[in-house]
Write an enzyme that holds these catalytic residues in place. Structure first.
Site, PDB file in Angstrom:
ATOM      1  N   TYR A  78       0.835  -1.201   0.000  1.00 29.68           N
ATOM      2  CA  TYR A  78       0.000   0.000   0.000  1.00 29.68           C
ATOM      3  C   TYR A  78       0.872   1.253   0.000  1.00 29.68           C
ATOM      4  CZ  TYR A  78       0.874   0.867   4.989  1.00 29.68           C
ATOM      5  OH  TYR A  78       1.462   1.146   6.194  1.00 29.68           O
ATOM      6  N   CYS A  79       0.245   2.362  -0.383  1.00 28.92           N
ATOM      7  CA  CYS A  79       0.860   3.682  -0.312  1.00 28.92           C
ATOM      8  C   CYS A  79      -0.218   4.661   0.151  1.00 28.92           C
ATOM      9  CB  CYS A  79       1.457   4.093  -1.670  1.00 28.92           C
ATOM     10  SG  CYS A  79       0.233   4.343  -2.957  1.00 28.92           S
ATOM     11  N   LYS A  80      -0.091   5.916  -0.142  1.00 27.39           N
ATOM     12  CA  LYS A  80      -1.067   6.908   0.320  1.00 27.39           C
ATOM     13  C   LYS A  80      -2.423   6.749  -0.370  1.00 27.39           C
ATOM     14  CE  LYS A  80      -1.760  11.923   0.774  1.00 27.39           C
ATOM     15  NZ  LYS A  80      -2.575  11.825   1.948  1.00 27.39           N
ATOM     16  N   SER A  82      -2.777   4.745  -3.619  1.00 31.06           N
ATOM     17  CA  SER A  82      -2.684   3.507  -4.394  1.00 31.06           C
ATOM     18  C   SER A  82      -1.871   3.606  -5.677  1.00 31.06           C
ATOM     19  CB  SER A  82      -4.054   2.872  -4.675  1.00 31.06           C
ATOM     20  OG  SER A  82      -4.780   3.572  -5.660  1.00 31.06           O
ATOM     21  N   PHE A 107      -3.615   4.093   1.942  1.00 31.68           N
ATOM     22  CA  PHE A 107      -3.672   4.486   3.346  1.00 31.68           C
ATOM     23  C   PHE A 107      -4.836   5.442   3.611  1.00 31.68           C
ATOM     24  CE2 PHE A 107      -2.089   6.924   7.062  1.00 31.68           C
ATOM     25  CZ  PHE A 107      -1.855   5.878   7.933  1.00 31.68           C
TER      26      PHE A 107
END
Length: 126
Positions: A78-80, A82, A107
């Site tokens: 995951y990241c902030k 996607s 996130f």
């Protein structure tokens, strides 16, 4: 010339993206939960149990870590929001990793759904 949006869209068409509803079970079953945000983002707050490997270092860290070399590892990334996670998941597939899932919305979507996060508290000096 392709834009960042074009690259993310292409990556998302080739990866397995899972919803927030599916993410909790996927994380429980994962061998590793990868947070591919930058270290300062991770330090501010992250998902419980996540390992931070920034997107820009992913290939190098994985290649240099024998414990992460098995291509059958079950990976959730995951990241902030996607985008970076989609690019990371695509790269992981190119590197031969077979079981990679990316959390749709990242996130931010996790927080918006009311899921728990780890937010380290700064020490008080009183």
């Amino acid at each position: 010339m392709k834009t960042a949006h074009d690259l993310v869209a292409a990556a998302k068409s080739q990866i397995q993206e899972i919803s927030i509803a599916e993410a909790e079970d996927a994380i429980k079953e994962a061998d590793i939960l990868l947070d591919v945000r930058e270290p300062d983002e991770y330090a501010a707050s992250h998902l419980q149990g996540a390992v931070n490997i920034p997107r820009g270092l992913l290939e190098f860290k994985l290649s240099g870590s024998p414990e992460l070399s098995a291509r059958n590892l079950n990976i959730v990334v995951y990241c902030k929001t996607s985008g970076r996670a989609a690019l990371a998941a695509s790269t992981l597939h190119e590197m031969g990793y077979l079981q990679v899932k990316s959390i749709a919305g990242g996130f931010d979507a996790w927080i918006q759904s009311g899921k728990s996060i780890v937010s380290p508290a700064l020490p008080t000096f009183e």
